[in-house]
Write a protein that holds these residues in place. Structure first.
Motif: not given
Length: 424
Positions: A133, A135-136, A153-158, A183-184
């Protein structure tokens, strides 16, 4: 004169009990199970809906339900089958909160503005989705998780860590058997709570909550670390949009489904570029939003809740609100929302003369007040404006002490001007 039973044990329930006891029509307010700050406690668990019904019947009580769990269990349905008067939504209506998936599908189907989303019950599929994805995202457990089941979440890892926690490590049990990945939406968050009788909708004063554990909105989500009312995030224009595009269509659509909504309808709102979006619905009064809201009430809450439960809100005038600002600062046990110590003695409560200290995670033991929960106290003050209310609340909070006390130092800061923020 009427007796009232308030169900729950948190700061919200102390605040509701306190306000309801001020009604000239109320004799005794019982709280089940209550806490170290509530009077006339009834030692019946909030989840023991049969025991609560028996107590209400025996003591001729009008019942007000505070927390979400007994609502999701169908306490209102049970009481109504036994011809007992109760305020709150039925189990079917409470799905707006008890299942985030149900709520998101409801919003999508009825054109209520909210973020785009996908639903997963398979960890691998969810991980593949969040990794691809652009987008955050926000990852949410489907069921009730005491305000802790949402990962912004700020990124894919989070996002991957959140998926692993819920679907992999099963940290929320059955509540996390399915997840929503949405979607954030970034903007300004606010709480909009309305009193609904199935047809008529009466907005409460708008407020703003602080979900994260640390200053600057850092750290994990909590049940709420403080709140204030009113908030500049919801001006007259935004309030009108929320009412016409979100609250009224929701109440109308719920009625159309055969699930007329009676109770407090709480919309967690994100305002982006002047437009409101629903982050989530709750089907009860917020906590800690309840504390500053009741401080500003200039009307008989018992009368409004009773008429609401009877489907007769339209008979009452618009509620009156004090012009003052109110601020609630939550004092928590250090370690919350993770593990934290219990049984610590609280000092300084007798030194607080201004405002109200609403108890949440406390109990009394041989004249002492001890900590029992993560969120312990809600120190709440009125002020001539927001800056004054913030100052008064923190002055009160400074007088209260226990070894592992923790609180944020920036409650209300978003609503203050830059100069006033510097004064904090």
């Amino acid at each position: 004169m009427a007796n009232v039973l308030v169900v729950g044990s948190g700061g919200r329930e102390h605040a509701l009990s306190w306000k309801l006891s001020q009604s000239s029509a109320v004799d005794t307010v019982f709280t089940a199970p209550g806490n170290g700050g509530t009077r006339d406690n009834v030692f019946v668990a909030a989840e023991d809906i049969g025991g609560l019904a028996g107590f209400a019947e025996k003591n001729d009580c009008f019942t007000v339900v505070g927390p979400e769990v007994p609502l999701s269990m169908g306490i209102v349905d049970l009481f109504r089958r036994r011809n007992l008067e109760i305020f709150g939504p039925t189990g079917g209506s409470a799905q707006l909160e008890s299942s985030k998936i149900w709520a998101k599908q409801f919003m999508k189907g009825n054109g209520i503005p909210t973020a785009g989303f996908e639903v997963f019950d398979d960890r691998k599929e969810a991980l593949e989705y969040v990794a691809s994805t652009p987008h955050p995202v926000v990852v949410k457990a489907d069921g009730l998780a005491a305000g802790k089941g949402v990962f912004v979440c700020s990124d894919a890892a989070e996002a991957g860590d959140a998926v692993d926690a819920i679907l992999g490590r099963n940290v929320f049990g059955r509540a996390g058997s399915r997840i929503v990945v949405e979607e954030r939406i970034d903007g300004v968050e606010a709480s909009y709570i309305a009193l609904c009788d199935g047809d008529t909708v009466v907005p409460m004063a708008a407020s703003q909550d602080h979900k994260r554990i640390y200053d600057g909105d850092r750290g994990p989500n909590t049940g709420g670390m403080g709140a204030y009312s009113p908030t500049p995030a919801v001006d007259a224009e935004i309030a009108a949009k929320i009412q016409s595009r979100i609250i009224e269509p929701t109440v109308s659509a719920m009625k159309g489904l055969g699930l007329p909504f009676q109770g407090f309808l709480y919309a967690g709102i994100m305002v982006r570029d002047g437009e409101p979006y629903v982050l989530e619905f709750n089907t009860r009064m917020g906590d800690p939003e309840c504390q500053p809201i009741v401080m500003r009430m200039d009307f008989d809450l018992y009368e409004y809740l009773l008429e609401c439960s009877r489907g007769r809100l339209s008979r009452l005038p618009a509620p009156r609100w004090k012009s003052q600002s109110a601020v609630c600062v939550v004092l928590a046990s250090r370690g919350y929302p993770g593990k934290y110590p219990r049984g610590e003695e609280i000092a300084g409560l007798g030194e607080v003369r201004d405002g109200m200290v609403f108890h949440a995670g406390t109990r009394r033991d041989s004249g002492r007040v001890l900590t029992t929960g993560g969120r312990v106290l809600g120190v709440t003050a009125l002020g001539s404006d927001l800056r004054d209310a913030v100052s008064r609340a923190y002055s009160m909070a400074d007088k209260i002490r226990w070894p592992h006390k923790h609180c944020r130092t920036d409650i209300g800061s978003w609503g203050l001007s830059g100069a006033d923020q510097a004064a904090l």
